[in-house]
Design a protein around this motif. Structure first.
Motif, short mmCIF file in Angstrom:
data_model
loop_
_atom_site.label_atom_id
_atom_site.label_comp_id
_atom_site.label_asym_id
_atom_site.label_seq_id
_atom_site.Cartn_x
_atom_site.Cartn_y
_atom_site.Cartn_z
N VAL A 59 0.87 -1.18 0.00
CA VAL A 59 0.00 0.00 0.00
C VAL A 59 0.90 1.22 0.00
CG1 VAL A 59 -1.75 1.31 1.26
CG2 VAL A 59 -1.85 -1.20 1.23
N PRO A 60 0.91 2.00 -1.08
CA PRO A 60 1.77 3.19 -1.14
C PRO A 60 1.39 4.19 -0.05
CG PRO A 60 0.97 2.60 -3.31
CD PRO A 60 0.19 1.77 -2.34
N GLU A 61 2.37 4.97 0.36
CA GLU A 61 2.10 6.00 1.36
C GLU A 61 1.10 7.01 0.81
OE1 GLU A 61 5.39 7.97 3.17
OE2 GLU A 61 6.62 6.14 3.23
N ASN A 62 0.34 7.58 1.75
CA ASN A 62 -0.64 8.62 1.43
C ASN A 62 -1.73 8.12 0.49
OD1 ASN A 62 0.93 10.52 2.94
ND2 ASN A 62 2.26 10.80 1.14
N SER A 63 -1.97 6.81 0.47
CA SER A 63 -3.06 6.29 -0.37
C SER A 63 -4.40 6.67 0.25
CB SER A 63 -2.97 4.76 -0.47
OG SER A 63 -1.79 4.37 -1.13
N ARG A 86 -2.91 -6.32 8.17
CA ARG A 86 -2.22 -5.15 7.63
C ARG A 86 -1.10 -4.69 8.54
NH1 ARG A 86 -4.73 0.65 5.35
NH2 ARG A 86 -2.67 1.47 4.72
N SER A 87 -0.01 -4.22 7.94
CA SER A 87 1.09 -3.57 8.64
C SER A 87 1.33 -2.22 7.98
CB SER A 87 2.36 -4.43 8.56
OG SER A 87 2.93 -4.34 7.26
N GLY A 88 2.39 -1.55 8.37
CA GLY A 88 2.71 -0.26 7.74
C GLY A 88 3.08 -0.41 6.27
N ALA A 89 3.49 -1.62 5.86
CA ALA A 89 3.89 -1.82 4.46
C ALA A 89 2.72 -2.14 3.56
CB ALA A 89 4.93 -2.94 4.38
N GLY A 90 1.66 -2.71 4.10
CA GLY A 90 0.53 -3.09 3.27
C GLY A 90 -0.21 -4.28 3.87
N PHE A 91 -0.82 -5.10 2.96
CA PHE A 91 -1.60 -6.26 3.39
C PHE A 91 -0.76 -7.52 3.23
CE2 PHE A 91 -4.78 -3.12 2.05
CZ PHE A 91 -5.57 -3.07 3.19
N PRO A 139 -9.26 -1.60 -3.40
CA PRO A 139 -8.97 -2.68 -4.33
C PRO A 139 -7.73 -3.50 -3.94
CG PRO A 139 -8.47 -0.54 -5.31
CD PRO A 139 -9.23 -0.29 -4.06
N LEU A 140 -6.76 -2.89 -3.26
CA LEU A 140 -5.58 -3.62 -2.82
C LEU A 140 -5.96 -4.63 -1.73
CD1 LEU A 140 -3.04 -0.65 -2.64
CD2 LEU A 140 -3.26 -2.38 -4.44
N GLU A 141 -6.87 -4.21 -0.84
CA GLU A 141 -7.33 -5.13 0.19
C GLU A 141 -8.13 -6.27 -0.42
OE1 GLU A 141 -9.86 -5.10 4.41
OE2 GLU A 141 -9.68 -3.26 3.22
N ASP A 142 -8.97 -5.94 -1.39
CA ASP A 142 -9.75 -6.99 -2.05
C ASP A 142 -8.84 -8.01 -2.73
OD1 ASP A 142 -12.05 -5.75 -1.23
OD2 ASP A 142 -12.42 -4.72 -3.14
N LEU A 143 -7.76 -7.52 -3.35
CA LEU A 143 -6.81 -8.43 -4.00
C LEU A 143 -6.15 -9.35 -2.96
CD1 LEU A 143 -5.14 -9.45 -6.39
CD2 LEU A 143 -3.56 -7.51 -6.00
N ALA A 144 -5.75 -8.77 -1.84
CA ALA A 144 -5.11 -9.57 -0.79
C ALA A 144 -6.06 -10.65 -0.28
CB ALA A 144 -4.68 -8.67 0.36
N ARG A 145 -7.35 -10.31 -0.13
CA ARG A 145 -8.31 -11.30 0.34
C ARG A 145 -8.53 -12.40 -0.68
NH1 ARG A 145 -10.24 -9.78 5.04
NH2 ARG A 145 -10.23 -7.58 5.63
#
Length: 455
Positions: free
Chosen positions: A208-212, A286-291, A219-225
């Motif tokens: 997950v890019p910063e300041n998203s 989730r962490s600071g880097a993403g999912f 959509p990034l969360e949906d992809l991870a799921r």
């Protein structure tokens, strides 16, 4: 890996030295300044009119004995931050004196005799524990109004008590091999429960890019799921990692991070993995880097090994003789200690020149020692030292010692060592109970006549 010490620091060091040191209270009172007497009156209260307050079999207990012990009990309580009022101090003192009289009589009836040499060693031990020579100890006794003869009589009685307690109480303690095995199994189980396992995790990261914005994150969360669902359904995790992971290696190695101690993984990963079986796939988190999606590939429980705290020390021993009195030996080693601490003299060189122990040729080195290998007074002084520290001269039954601790470690124990130390721990647990039962029996057999209450 996280290992825990086997609890073998047995506090029961033997009746003799515990009781002898505890018996010597005038020095403690002198060093700490005057303490209030149990009845809050002037110190002269201890010297009030003397009379018999109780008779145990044929031996009297006097008012002054009760007052003196009550004062010491009050001082002990004060040193521990407790308050002991006058009536309670006198009650406890009388009960203790009755028990002691009965036990001393039993010791004499069974033929126990304390020779002069044993009393001399006890006196030397008290002096050493107070960092005094025997001559200085006797001067302090006189300052406190205690005659040397009465003090030595007190030591003799304490030694009588020690001997009879050792003989009678120790004989009551039985520890079976089954108890030892059960104790060791409990120790190993406790260590295994608290020890962290080595983990091998595979990870898929959807960055997950910063300041998203929320719209960009959804959509990034949906992809991870979706990736997690496919992995949980049995799809090859490594293939999914190579296809979707945005970790540094882009999933080139199938997302595998390798077998490593749990503390070398992020704490969040360890927490998630704790709820997974081997081969299990996590929910998306989730962490600071993403999912992230994790798969637990391997969990290796760290092997448990019972450890014992060992000390490496060296010493210089001088044995008192007609040519070298104890006071001279203490003075000589005290001066030598100052030179060693100041860096003027090397401990090992001094040991080779002066020590009258078999360790002299090795510079006084005693090797690695587990608890219980040395006499209690030596071990107690050694345990108070940090590596590199040199203790004040110490008197033991073998002579006068100068001790330096050089190192400490936690060492694995052999099966025989584990069982022996387990036996000591179990023995310690049973000692108090066995002593109380024996003391009650001795008290119950004694004829006790209570007369006037202590004043």
């Amino acid at each position: 890996m996280n290992k825990h010490l086997f609890p073998v620091r047995v506090r029961w060091l033997g009746w003799a030295w515990l009781c002898v040191v505890a018996a010597w209270l005038p020095l403690g009172a002198h060093a700490q300044g005057p303490a209030p007497s149990p009845d809050a009156s002037a110190p002269g209260a201890v010297r009030s009119a003397d009379f018999i307050v109780a008779v145990v079999n044929s031996e009297p207990i006097t008012n002054q004995e009760v007052q003196s012990l009550a004062l010491r009990l009050a001082r002990q309580a004060q040193a521990q931050g407790r308050t002991l009022d006058a009536p309670e101090a006198k009650r406890l003192a009388l009960a203790e004196l009755i028990n002691e009289k009965a036990q001393i009589q039993q010791a004499r009836d069974t033929g126990i005799v304390i020779d002069e040499e044993a009393v001399n060693q006890a006196e030397a031990g008290v002096a050493s524990n107070n960092q005094l020579t025997r001559e200085a100890l006797r001067q302090r006794l006189q300052q406190d109004g205690v005659s040397v003869s009465s003090f030595r009589a007190q030591l003799r009685n304490q030694l009588l008590l020690n001997r009879v307690r050792e003989r009678e109480v120790e004989a009551r303690i039985r520890i079976s091999e089954a108890e030892i095995s059960a104790f060791l199994q409990a120790q190993i189980k406790a260590q295994a429960a608290s020890a962290q396992a080595d983990l091998n995790l595979a990870m898929i990261l959807i960055a997950v890019p910063e300041n998203s914005t929320a719209e960009q994150i959804k959509p990034l969360e949906d992809l991870a799921r979706e990736v997690a669902r496919r992995a949980s359904s049995g799809e090859d995790f490594a293939a999914l990692a190579r296809l979707f992971s945005q970790a540094v290696d882009r999933g080139a190695n199938g997302g595998v991070m390798g077998l490593r101690p749990a503390d070398r993984y992020p704490e969040l990963f360890v927490q998630v993995a704790a709820g997974l079986p081997v081969g299990g796939v996590s929910e998306v988190f989730r962490s600071g880097a993403g999912f992230h999606v994790l798969k637990l590939l391997e969990r290796q429980q760290a092997p448990t090994s019972l450890l014992v705290a060992q000390t490496r020390a060296r010493h210089i021993l001088l044995r008192p003789s007609p040519q070298l009195g104890q006071a001279q030996a203490l003075a000589q080693l005290a001066a030598l200690r100052q030179d060693i601490v100041a860096g003027k003299v090397d401990f090992a060189d001094a040991a080779k020149r002066l020590s009258q122990d078999g360790s002299a040729a090795q510079g006084g080195d005693l090797g690695w020692a587990s608890p219980g290998m040395f006499v209690p007074e030596f071990e107690a002084a050694m345990n108070r030292l940090r590596p590199g520290q040199v203790a004040e001269p110490l008197v033991s039954r073998f002579g006068v010692h100068l001790i330096e601790v050089t190192d400490r470690r936690n060492a694995p124990m052999s099966d025989a060592e584990q069982r022996e130390l387990a036996r000591k721990v179990l023995r310690e647990r049973k000692l108090d109970e066995a002593y109380l039962a024996w003391a009650e029996e001795v008290r119950g057999r004694a004829y006790v006549e209570l007369r006037e209450p202590a004043q």
